[in-house]
Scaffold this motif. Structure first.
Motif, PDB file in Angstrom:
ATOM      1  N   ASP A 172       0.810  -1.235   0.000  1.00 15.43           N
ATOM      2  CA  ASP A 172       0.000   0.000   0.000  1.00 15.43           C
ATOM      3  C   ASP A 172       0.838   1.278   0.000  1.00 15.43           C
ATOM      4  O   ASP A 172       0.348   2.347   0.392  1.00 15.43           O
ATOM      5  CB  ASP A 172      -0.964   0.030   1.202  1.00 15.43           C
ATOM      6  CG  ASP A 172      -1.929  -1.151   1.208  1.00 15.43           C
ATOM      7  OD1 ASP A 172      -2.343  -1.570   0.103  1.00 15.43           O
ATOM      8  OD2 ASP A 172      -2.247  -1.658   2.297  1.00 15.43           O
ATOM      9  N   GLN A 173       2.096   1.207  -0.439  1.00 14.99           N
ATOM     10  CA  GLN A 173       2.946   2.398  -0.453  1.00 14.99           C
ATOM     11  C   GLN A 173       3.208   2.939  -1.860  1.00 14.99           C
ATOM     12  O   GLN A 173       3.969   3.896  -2.008  1.00 14.99           O
ATOM     13  CB  GLN A 173       4.282   2.096   0.230  1.00 14.99           C
ATOM     14  CG  GLN A 173       4.197   1.981   1.733  1.00 14.99           C
ATOM     15  CD  GLN A 173       3.741   3.278   2.387  1.00 14.99           C
ATOM     16  OE1 GLN A 173       4.254   4.350   2.080  1.00 14.99           O
ATOM     17  NE2 GLN A 173       2.765   3.182   3.270  1.00 14.99           N
ATOM     18  N   GLN A 174       2.577   2.353  -2.871  1.00 11.35           N
ATOM     19  CA  GLN A 174       2.903   2.769  -4.229  1.00 11.35           C
ATOM     20  C   GLN A 174       2.574   4.237  -4.484  1.00 11.35           C
ATOM     21  O   GLN A 174       3.397   4.967  -5.065  1.00 11.35           O
ATOM     22  CB  GLN A 174       2.179   1.893  -5.255  1.00 11.35           C
ATOM     23  CG  GLN A 174       2.589   2.202  -6.683  1.00 11.35           C
ATOM     24  CD  GLN A 174       2.075   1.205  -7.703  1.00 11.35           C
ATOM     25  OE1 GLN A 174       1.534   1.595  -8.731  1.00 11.35           O
ATOM     26  NE2 GLN A 174       2.249  -0.079  -7.440  1.00 11.35           N
ATOM     27  N   ASP A 175       1.400   4.690  -4.045  1.00  9.92           N
ATOM     28  CA  ASP A 175       1.027   6.091  -4.275  1.00  9.92           C
ATOM     29  C   ASP A 175       1.975   7.043  -3.555  1.00  9.92           C
ATOM     30  O   ASP A 175       2.369   8.077  -4.111  1.00  9.92           O
ATOM     31  CB  ASP A 175      -0.417   6.338  -3.824  1.00  9.92           C
ATOM     32  CG  ASP A 175      -1.438   5.678  -4.742  1.00  9.92           C
ATOM     33  OD1 ASP A 175      -1.069   5.302  -5.874  1.00  9.92           O
ATOM     34  OD2 ASP A 175      -2.601   5.540  -4.327  1.00  9.92           O
ATOM     35  N   ASN A 176       2.341   6.703  -2.324  1.00  9.57           N
ATOM     36  CA  ASN A 176       3.250   7.561  -1.562  1.00  9.57           C
ATOM     37  C   ASN A 176       4.636   7.579  -2.204  1.00  9.57           C
ATOM     38  O   ASN A 176       5.291   8.631  -2.256  1.00  9.57           O
ATOM     39  CB  ASN A 176       3.353   7.065  -0.112  1.00  9.57           C
ATOM     40  CG  ASN A 176       2.069   7.259   0.663  1.00  9.57           C
ATOM     41  OD1 ASN A 176       1.290   8.177   0.372  1.00  9.57           O
ATOM     42  ND2 ASN A 176       1.819   6.415   1.643  1.00  9.57           N
ATOM     43  N   TRP A 177       5.073   6.428  -2.686  1.00 10.14           N
ATOM     44  CA  TRP A 177       6.380   6.345  -3.333  1.00 10.14           C
ATOM     45  C   TRP A 177       6.400   7.176  -4.610  1.00 10.14           C
ATOM     46  O   TRP A 177       7.361   7.926  -4.861  1.00 10.14           O
ATOM     47  CB  TRP A 177       6.712   4.880  -3.633  1.00 10.14           C
ATOM     48  CG  TRP A 177       8.071   4.653  -4.210  1.00 10.14           C
ATOM     49  CD1 TRP A 177       9.251   4.547  -3.534  1.00 10.14           C
ATOM     50  CD2 TRP A 177       8.396   4.501  -5.596  1.00 10.14           C
ATOM     51  NE1 TRP A 177      10.295   4.336  -4.408  1.00 10.14           N
ATOM     52  CE2 TRP A 177       9.800   4.301  -5.681  1.00 10.14           C
ATOM     53  CE3 TRP A 177       7.654   4.504  -6.772  1.00 10.14           C
ATOM     54  CZ2 TRP A 177      10.454   4.113  -6.892  1.00 10.14           C
ATOM     55  CZ3 TRP A 177       8.303   4.317  -7.982  1.00 10.14           C
ATOM     56  CH2 TRP A 177       9.688   4.122  -8.040  1.00 10.14           C
ATOM     57  N   LYS A 178       5.345   7.075  -5.401  1.00  8.65           N
ATOM     58  CA  LYS A 178       5.278   7.860  -6.636  1.00  8.65           C
ATOM     59  C   LYS A 178       5.270   9.356  -6.327  1.00  8.65           C
ATOM     60  O   LYS A 178       5.906  10.142  -7.046  1.00  8.65           O
ATOM     61  CB  LYS A 178       4.039   7.476  -7.443  1.00  8.65           C
ATOM     62  CG  LYS A 178       4.138   6.127  -8.129  1.00  8.65           C
ATOM     63  CD  LYS A 178       2.919   5.854  -8.993  1.00  8.65           C
ATOM     64  CE  LYS A 178       3.060   4.560  -9.767  1.00  8.65           C
ATOM     65  NZ  LYS A 178       1.875   4.295 -10.631  1.00  8.65           N
ATOM     66  N   ALA A 179       4.578   9.743  -5.272  1.00  2.00           N
ATOM     67  CA  ALA A 179       4.557  11.161  -4.893  1.00  2.00           C
ATOM     68  C   ALA A 179       5.956  11.646  -4.526  1.00  2.00           C
ATOM     69  O   ALA A 179       6.364  12.753  -4.899  1.00  2.00           O
ATOM     70  CB  ALA A 179       3.585  11.378  -3.729  1.00  2.00           C
ATOM     71  N   TYR A 182       7.393   2.218 -19.494  1.00  4.86           N
ATOM     72  CA  TYR A 182       8.054   3.478 -19.155  1.00  4.86           C
ATOM     73  C   TYR A 182       7.118   4.387 -18.377  1.00  4.86           C
ATOM     74  O   TYR A 182       5.926   4.500 -18.702  1.00  4.86           O
ATOM     75  CB  TYR A 182       8.518   4.163 -20.436  1.00  4.86           C
ATOM     76  CG  TYR A 182       9.186   5.498 -20.242  1.00  4.86           C
ATOM     77  CD1 TYR A 182      10.192   5.675 -19.303  1.00  4.86           C
ATOM     78  CD2 TYR A 182       8.821   6.600 -21.025  1.00  4.86           C
ATOM     79  CE1 TYR A 182      10.810   6.898 -19.137  1.00  4.86           C
ATOM     80  CE2 TYR A 182       9.442   7.828 -20.873  1.00  4.86           C
ATOM     81  CZ  TYR A 182      10.430   7.979 -19.924  1.00  4.86           C
ATOM     82  OH  TYR A 182      11.047   9.189 -19.760  1.00  4.86           O
ATOM     83  N   GLN A 183       7.650   5.045 -17.352  1.00  7.97           N
ATOM     84  CA  GLN A 183       6.887   5.976 -16.512  1.00  7.97           C
ATOM     85  C   GLN A 183       7.447   7.388 -16.700  1.00  7.97           C
ATOM     86  O   GLN A 183       8.316   7.835 -15.947  1.00  7.97           O
ATOM     87  CB  GLN A 183       6.982   5.540 -15.044  1.00  7.97           C
ATOM     88  CG  GLN A 183       6.518   4.132 -14.759  1.00  7.97           C
ATOM     89  CD  GLN A 183       5.032   3.970 -14.990  1.00  7.97           C
ATOM     90  OE1 GLN A 183       4.209   4.702 -14.436  1.00  7.97           O
ATOM     91  NE2 GLN A 183       4.659   3.008 -15.832  1.00  7.97           N
ATOM     92  N   PRO A 184       6.980   8.117 -17.715  1.00  5.70           N
ATOM     93  CA  PRO A 184       7.575   9.426 -18.013  1.00  5.70           C
ATOM     94  C   PRO A 184       7.402  10.459 -16.905  1.00  5.70           C
ATOM     95  O   PRO A 184       8.276  11.302 -16.705  1.00  5.70           O
ATOM     96  CB  PRO A 184       6.854   9.860 -19.293  1.00  5.70           C
ATOM     97  CG  PRO A 184       5.596   9.049 -19.333  1.00  5.70           C
ATOM     98  CD  PRO A 184       5.927   7.751 -18.672  1.00  5.70           C
ATOM     99  N   ASP A 185       6.284  10.387 -16.162  1.00  2.51           N
ATOM    100  CA  ASP A 185       6.051  11.378 -15.110  1.00  2.51           C
ATOM    101  C   ASP A 185       6.907  11.108 -13.865  1.00  2.51           C
ATOM    102  O   ASP A 185       6.971  11.959 -12.969  1.00  2.51           O
ATOM    103  CB  ASP A 185       4.569  11.433 -14.723  1.00  2.51           C
ATOM    104  CG  ASP A 185       4.032  10.093 -14.246  1.00  2.51           C
ATOM    105  OD1 ASP A 185       4.574   9.056 -14.676  1.00  2.51           O
ATOM    106  OD2 ASP A 185       3.067  10.088 -13.455  1.00  2.51           O
ATOM    107  N   LEU A 186       7.580   9.952 -13.834  1.00  2.88           N
ATOM    108  CA  LEU A 186       8.454   9.643 -12.710  1.00  2.88           C
ATOM    109  C   LEU A 186       9.932   9.710 -13.123  1.00  2.88           C
ATOM    110  O   LEU A 186      10.810   9.377 -12.325  1.00  2.88           O
ATOM    111  CB  LEU A 186       8.157   8.234 -12.172  1.00  2.88           C
ATOM    112  CG  LEU A 186       6.732   7.970 -11.702  1.00  2.88           C
ATOM    113  CD1 LEU A 186       6.603   6.516 -11.234  1.00  2.88           C
ATOM    114  CD2 LEU A 186       6.322   8.929 -10.582  1.00  2.88           C
ATOM    115  N   SER A 187      10.193  10.132 -14.343  1.00  2.00           N
ATOM    116  CA  SER A 187      11.544  10.130 -14.897  1.00  2.00           C
ATOM    117  C   SER A 187      12.045  11.550 -15.105  1.00  2.00           C
ATOM    118  O   SER A 187      11.255  12.486 -15.291  1.00  2.00           O
ATOM    119  CB  SER A 187      11.580   9.367 -16.215  1.00  2.00           C
ATOM    120  OG  SER A 187      11.119   8.035 -16.050  1.00  2.00           O
TER     121      SER A 187
END
Length: 224
Positions: free
Chosen positions: A17-24, A213-218
């Protein structure tokens, strides 16, 4: 850049359950790099097969550059430390590979593909030179003939067995898998059959994985 042949890959498995926090937190890291005009680019990929994880990828030109702090972010050291503290707290495990890219086995593209198929190939003992010859003489020519626009080969250096080679092939999406692609597309049926027979004498095992690919995280500034 073409001279940055040392590739570092971090494989990150997140806590439940930490994916959203990690992405932020990663987006905050990207914003910090953008504000400071950071020199070190990185891309992030999410696994679509195999274990649920993210891969962070970046390249260096020299061994001494690996792990060096970006001078552009020196004034943001406190903010950077806070972000990494959050990222570390959200991560279940982190595994690092360092590979050496093989420039003569590369098909370069200016654009980052939306997906890649990666290969982790473990070779039979003493077969590294034979496998490199197969890449140069058959695999890369067939890939170019197939129309592939993004392909790379790396020899494992640290973090995995020394007799491994790691590859990536750019994909436009899942639909690429509905027909022959890559090496198979660039060879006749007879050539492909002979190729597979040759591979069996060199390769112990290969593991294929699809990544998105995750462009918004790169962070990929122009020219980097």
């Amino acid at each position: 850049a073409q001279d940055r042949n040392l590739r570092t890959v971090l494989f990150i498995k997140l806590k439940m359950d930490q994916q959203d926090n990690w992405k932020a937190a990663v987006k905050d890291l990207v914003a910090l790099h953008q504000k400071a005009g950071g020199e070190h680019s990185f891309t992030i990929w999410e696994s679509q097969t195999g274990p649920a994880e993210f891969a962070v990828v970046w390249y260096d030109a020299k061994w001494k550059d690996i792990g060096e702090d970006d001078p552009k972010l020196k004034a943001s050291a406190a903010d950077l430390a806070s972000i990494f503290s959050r990222l570390n707290g959200q991560s279940e495990s982190v595994t690092m590979w360092i590979d050496e890219m093989q420039p003569d086995m590369t098909v370069r593209s200016k654009d980052i593909p939306p997906m890649v198929r990666t290969g982790r190939t473990r070779l039979m003992p003493g077969k590294m030179d034979d496998m490199k010859a197969l890449f140069r003489e058959q695999i890369v020519p067939a890939l170019k003939k197939s129309g592939a626009t993004s392909y790379g080969v790396a020899q494992a250096r640290y973090g995995t067995a020394a007799n491994e080679m790691h590859t990536y092939l750019g994909l436009s999406g899942w639909g690429d898998l509905d027909a022959p692609f890559g090496v198979e597309k660039g060879m006749s049926p007879a050539e492909y059959k002979a190729f597979l027979a040759k591979v069996q004498t060199l390769v112990e095992s290969t593991e294929w994985t699809i990544w998105k690919y995750q462009p918004d995280l790169s962070y990929v500034p122009a020219g980097k």
